[in-house]
Design a protein around this motif. Structure first.
Motif, PDB file in Angstrom:
ATOM      1  N   ILE A  65      15.716  10.422 -12.791  1.00  0.00           N
ATOM      2  CA  ILE A  65      15.339  10.048 -11.437  1.00  0.00           C
ATOM      3  C   ILE A  65      16.356  10.678 -10.480  1.00  0.00           C
ATOM      4  CG2 ILE A  65      15.041   8.148  -9.804  1.00  0.00           C
ATOM      5  CD1 ILE A  65      12.849   8.339 -11.880  1.00  0.00           C
ATOM      6  N   TYR A  67      17.684  10.888  -6.422  1.00  0.00           N
ATOM      7  CA  TYR A  67      17.721  10.251  -5.102  1.00  0.00           C
ATOM      8  C   TYR A  67      18.106  11.347  -4.110  1.00  0.00           C
ATOM      9  CZ  TYR A  67      18.819   6.798  -1.468  1.00  0.00           C
ATOM     10  OH  TYR A  67      18.846   6.056  -0.307  1.00  0.00           O
ATOM     11  N   ILE A  86      13.040   8.937  -3.283  1.00  0.00           N
ATOM     12  CA  ILE A  86      13.144   8.934  -4.740  1.00  0.00           C
ATOM     13  C   ILE A  86      12.126   9.929  -5.299  1.00  0.00           C
ATOM     14  CG2 ILE A  86      12.699   7.574  -6.819  1.00  0.00           C
ATOM     15  CD1 ILE A  86      15.299   6.825  -5.642  1.00  0.00           C
ATOM     16  N   ARG A 116       9.493   1.873   0.341  1.00  0.00           N
ATOM     17  CA  ARG A 116       9.546   0.840  -0.688  1.00  0.00           C
ATOM     18  C   ARG A 116      10.845   0.953  -1.477  1.00  0.00           C
ATOM     19  NH1 ARG A 116       7.509   2.610  -5.824  1.00  0.00           N
ATOM     20  NH2 ARG A 116       7.110   4.865  -5.821  1.00  0.00           N
ATOM     21  N   LYS A 117      11.261  -0.161  -2.054  1.00  0.00           N
ATOM     22  CA  LYS A 117      12.479  -0.182  -2.842  1.00  0.00           C
ATOM     23  C   LYS A 117      12.132   0.019  -4.310  1.00  0.00           C
ATOM     24  CE  LYS A 117      16.817  -2.695  -3.440  1.00  0.00           C
ATOM     25  NZ  LYS A 117      17.621  -3.881  -3.024  1.00  0.00           N
ATOM     26  N   THR A 118      12.776   1.009  -4.939  1.00  0.00           N
ATOM     27  CA  THR A 118      12.521   1.317  -6.336  1.00  0.00           C
ATOM     28  C   THR A 118      13.777   1.914  -6.949  1.00  0.00           C
ATOM     29  OG1 THR A 118      11.121   2.557  -7.866  1.00  0.00           O
ATOM     30  CG2 THR A 118      11.569   3.590  -5.752  1.00  0.00           C
ATOM     31  N   TYR A 119      14.001   1.644  -8.219  1.00  0.00           N
ATOM     32  CA  TYR A 119      15.191   2.119  -8.934  1.00  0.00           C
ATOM     33  C   TYR A 119      16.488   1.752  -8.192  1.00  0.00           C
ATOM     34  CZ  TYR A 119      11.812   4.846 -11.581  1.00  0.00           C
ATOM     35  OH  TYR A 119      10.751   5.234 -12.374  1.00  0.00           O
ATOM     36  N   LYS A 121      17.005   1.708  -5.024  1.00  0.00           N
ATOM     37  CA  LYS A 121      17.159   2.441  -3.771  1.00  0.00           C
ATOM     38  C   LYS A 121      15.901   2.266  -2.938  1.00  0.00           C
ATOM     39  CE  LYS A 121      21.071   4.549  -5.074  1.00  0.00           C
ATOM     40  NZ  LYS A 121      22.378   4.401  -4.380  1.00  0.00           N
ATOM     41  N   THR A 122      16.015   2.566  -1.645  1.00  0.00           N
ATOM     42  CA  THR A 122      14.850   2.539  -0.765  1.00  0.00           C
ATOM     43  C   THR A 122      14.338   3.961  -0.579  1.00  0.00           C
ATOM     44  OG1 THR A 122      15.642   0.590   0.402  1.00  0.00           O
ATOM     45  CG2 THR A 122      13.989   1.942   1.524  1.00  0.00           C
ATOM     46  N   SER A 123      13.061   4.184  -0.929  1.00  0.00           N
ATOM     47  CA  SER A 123      12.433   5.499  -0.789  1.00  0.00           C
ATOM     48  C   SER A 123      11.590   5.507   0.473  1.00  0.00           C
ATOM     49  CB  SER A 123      11.558   5.817  -2.012  1.00  0.00           C
ATOM     50  OG  SER A 123      10.992   7.100  -1.902  1.00  0.00           O
TER      51      SER A 123
END
Length: 830
Positions: A65, A67, A86, A116-119, A121-123
């Motif tokens: 992944i 960032y 992301i 949205r927040k994923t992994y 972090k915020t994407s």
């Protein structure tokens, strides 16, 4: 074939108001099939160009992944506007220009992008691939734009061509010239009467020195072979975005510059190309048929055993390419290829088609070769590809061009000028025939015959080998003028005619079976020896004598059916496999019954009408094809419910169904005990009309049911409808207004006497007063004696003109009993 509208418009002078629908309608008018028109403007919201400023690799997850910090424009105070996104793709790096869907963007498929927040972090958006934008099928990596093609924040809709449309067409085998932008643009030019710039008219510099020596040993397999060499190509040079975009919209994945250039030229001109690594070729090149035992490892890393019918390209080491289908692995363009040899050839369509099917190697190139490729375009195609490699790969065109072979020129075709008018029944304007034939590329000469008829001689262009006879020229004129201009006039139906007696009988039988709860099916009309073996047919059984078909749909079912039961029982098997257990299926169709001395089909030429003797021989060679009706029962004939128990189908249902068919056909059946495979010998009825056997009904043999995996007690009926006499059941029957006299008798006869014979004798002995005889019971027992049976018959007596007296009925009954006693030795049971 998929083609973007912008690519077509590049070669046409179209009015500004022209839409994709306008072009699609034009294609349909001239006889091309449009399957779909796709507008790429399915993206809504802020889609912009972005520059990747920073990439942080996130660890601790099941897949890699990243960032990313992506610059997507400027803030109000002139500072770079950054978005944190992301992304899981690995094919881009810092500094690359990408396409970014910001929050609020809606991608194809109504996929809305949100923050949205994923992994952890915020994407704040999405870095898009070509598939996600709807401009291709490549979903393996992110769409990376050429450096300097845009600034961060620029609108990406026009940048990536999302304001374009794609037209998908289904090209028929006779329209091989339409498998290219060149061919399709020419067709649109003819349909819309707009100027057309032929991309195949590029000038090719003269150069008689060969790039490499080539020998064609089989001119029937290869009519022309062209080589053009480009040296110093940068193998790392990227394919320009505009070319990748066009390939993606056409459904072709970008691979490398050299391969992409060959695919692009193929789509543009219709000439497939093959790119070789020139340094991997050894010695001179030979084009020939493969030799027995030769093998070739193709580009898909499969070792293929070659067939002597395959056309191959060889160097000193042997075969290095399966001509027109797939190149060899030993000369493949690699990551370090600097020296590219471009090949364009013209192959025999039939040979290519056989090779494709033999090795199961369909391809875009093969589609074009098996439909014929313009032999005159090969030098132009290699020159265009070489120039593209020079422009985008920094290569240099080496001196010399190999061009060997002598492709045949299309033969002129002569026809009367007014032939299209006569065929279509339309008076076209003067000059239409010559103008339309000129539009498709023909050279026209107009002359007058000795009897004063105007003639036109058209020499087809090299890309139209299908124009061989006057009918082909007529079709082109009518097609381009528009089929909608041809009037449609239905002939008047002749009065006083309708269905024949045979047709009415077939419909009556079908309706009668449907009313009995049977379902009509259309079974597979072919069978095989394995099914006939399962039926238990003897080797000399006439039903084994049939005809085989070439190119059978199923290898194990290549013979024409001689009985409807093979197809019906196959349909039963399919239904049983899908959970349908209670079945009543029927089919009315022809079977094939060749004679033992059936003459073969004669070979008749097509240059002229067959003679009377040839027509007679053709008719004599046709086997008998009688119309049969077949019915099959399995499972419950009457379903169980609150009204009581169900009833399983039995041989009696089969016999009664046969009677139903006969009644609908207007005849009466005589039912006798029979013995014919695949029926059970003890539960088989032989059906007769006028003493002739017309069919059988009853329960199938247990061994047959076991061999075919069918349920116990499966029953079947098969009747030869053509063997039944044709009757006219339309006259109303004569009904008596007087009451009947009903009597029952029980006759004891020998066990070998058929019940049908007893019924016939009683009916004959009862005379005119005996209206009906019906067998309703059969009894055997010790009190009758060994080998005896009792048949209970219901008799109905009636006079047409008076009320029948009991004495008259008794006298007629006694006469019937006396006839049975005299002819069959029957005795009246007390």
């Amino acid at each position: 074939m998929r083609i973007p509208v912008s690519w077509l418009a590049e070669h046409l002078e179209l009015p500004e108001e022209t839409t994709a629908e306008t072009l699609a309608d034009a294609f349909v008018r001239i006889g091309l099939e449009v399957e779909e028109v796709t507008h790429l403007t399915q993206v809504r919201g802020p889609l912009v160009a972005g520059r990747v400023a920073e990439i942080e690799e996130l660890t601790g997850f099941k897949k890699p992944i990243r960032y990313c910090q992506v610059e997507v424009g400027e803030t109000e105070d002139g500072q770079p506007r950054m978005q944190s996104i992301i992304c899981g793709a690995r094919n881009f790096r810092e500094g690359d220009l990408v396409v970014v869907a910001l929050p609020g963007t809606v991608l194809p498929g109504d996929f809305e992008i949100t923050a949205r927040k994923t992994y952890g972090k915020t994407s704040e958006g999405m870095i898009c691939s070509a598939k996600e934008l709807g401009i291709g099928e490549d979903h393996e990596g992110i769409l990376v734009l050429p450096p300097g093609s845009a600034d961060p924040g620029d609108d990406a809709v026009a940048l990536v061509g999302l304001d374009d449309s794609v037209i998908e067409l289904s090209i028929t085998p006779d329209r091989g010239y339409c498998f290219s932008v060149r061919g399709l643009a020419r067709e649109l030019s003819n349909a819309l009467d707009v100027p057309f710039g032929d991309p195949g008219s590029r000038q090719v510099p003269a150069d008689d020195r060969p790039s490499r020596n080539v020998e064609i040993r089989d001119p029937s397999a290869c009519s022309r072979f062209v080589f053009r060499r480009v040296t110093g190509v940068d193998p790392s040079a990227p394919t320009p975005w505009w070319m990748r975009r066009r390939l993606a919209l056409a459904g072709i994945r970008s691979i490398s510059l050299a391969v992409d250039v060959t695919n692009y030229v193929m789509l543009e001109l219709g000439q497939p190309l093959h790119a070789w690594d020139a340094t991997k070729l050894s010695g001179d090149v030979v084009v020939r048929r493969a030799e027995a035992g030769e093998k070739l490892t193709t580009l898909d890393d499969v070792d293929r055993e070659l067939d002597p019918d395959d056309v191959v390209i060889c160097d000193d080491t042997g075969p290095v390419s399966l001509a027109g289908v797939m190149g060899g692995a030993t000369t493949e363009i690699g990551e370090d290829t600097h020296d590219v040899l471009l090949e364009a050839a013209n192959w025999d369509p039939a040979s290519i088609a056989r090779t494709i099917r033999r090795h199961k190697l369909p391809s875009e190139a093969g589609k074009r070769f098996e439909r014929s490729v313009d032999p005159a375009i090969a030098p132009v195609a290699t020159e265009l590809a070489a120039q593209l490699l020079v422009r985008y790969g920094e290569g240099t065109i080496a001196p010399g061009r190999t061009d060997v072979g002598e492709p045949a020129s299309p033969a002129p075709v002569t026809m009367p000028l007014g032939l299209p008018d006569r065929i279509a029944g339309v008076s076209y304007e003067r000059g239409v025939t010559a103008r339309r034939l000129t539009q498709i590329g023909c050279r026209i000469e107009v002359s007058t015959s000795d009897d004063g008829v105007g003639l036109v001689t058209a020499t087809p262009p090299s890309w139209r080998p299908d124009l061989r006879q006057p009918a082909d020229l007529v079709e082109e004129v009518l097609r381009l003028e528009g089929y909608h201009t041809i009037p449609s006039v239905l002939p008047a139906a002749p009065p006083g005619r309708g269905l024949t007696a045979e047709q009415r009988r077939k419909r009556a039988v079908s309706r009668a079976l449907a009313s009995e709860g049977c379902v009509e099916v259309l079974p597979f009309p072919f069978t095989g020896d394995a099914v006939l073996d399962a039926f238990g047919l003897a080797e000399d059984d006439p039903r084994r004598r049939t005809l085989s078909v070439l190119n059978a749909l199923e290898a194990d079912k290549s013979r024409l059916s001689t009985t409807l039961l093979t197809g019906l029982l196959d349909t039963v098997q399919r239904n049983l496999a899908r959970g349908q257990r209670d079945l009543a299926l029927f089919h009315i169709g022809q079977v094939v019954r060749p004679a033992a001395d059936q003459p073969p089909v004669p070979a008749v030429g097509v240059a002229a009408r067959p003679s009377e003797e040839e027509v007679a021989a053709l008719h004599a060679s046709l086997p008998a094809q009688p119309l049969h009706v077949g019915v099959v029962f399995t499972g419950q004939r009457e379903q169980a419910g609150w009204w009581g128990k169900g009833r399983e189908a039995s041989w009696a249902d089969a016999v009664q169904t046969a009677r139903t068919v006969a009644a609908a056909a207007g005849v009466e059946l005589t039912v006798r005990a029979g013995d014919l495979a695949p029926w059970h010998p003890g539960r088989c009825a032989q059906l007769e009309v006028g003493g002739a056997v017309v069919g059988h009904a009853g329960e199938l043999h247990p061994k047959v049911l076991e061999a075919l995996g069918l349920p116990r007690r499966t029953c079947a009926v098969e009747l030869d409808l053509d063997a039944l006499p044709v009757t006219d059941p339309r006259p109303a029957p004569q009904l008596s207004a007087y009451p009947p006299v009903l009597m029952d008798i029980a006759l004891v006869v020998d066990g070998a006497v058929a019940a049908a014979d007893v019924v016939d004798v009683v009916r004959d002995g009862g005379g005119e007063l005996l209206e009906d005889v019906r067998l309703f019971d059969v009894y055997t027992g010790e009190q009758l004696g060994a080998g005896k049976k009792s048949l209970a018959l219901a008799l109905r007596f009636r006079a047409a003109d008076r009320t029948l007296k009991q004495e008259e009925a008794t006298e007629a009954r006694d006469a019937a009993v006396a006839a049975a006693a005299e002819r069959l030795g029957a005795t009246l049971r007390a």
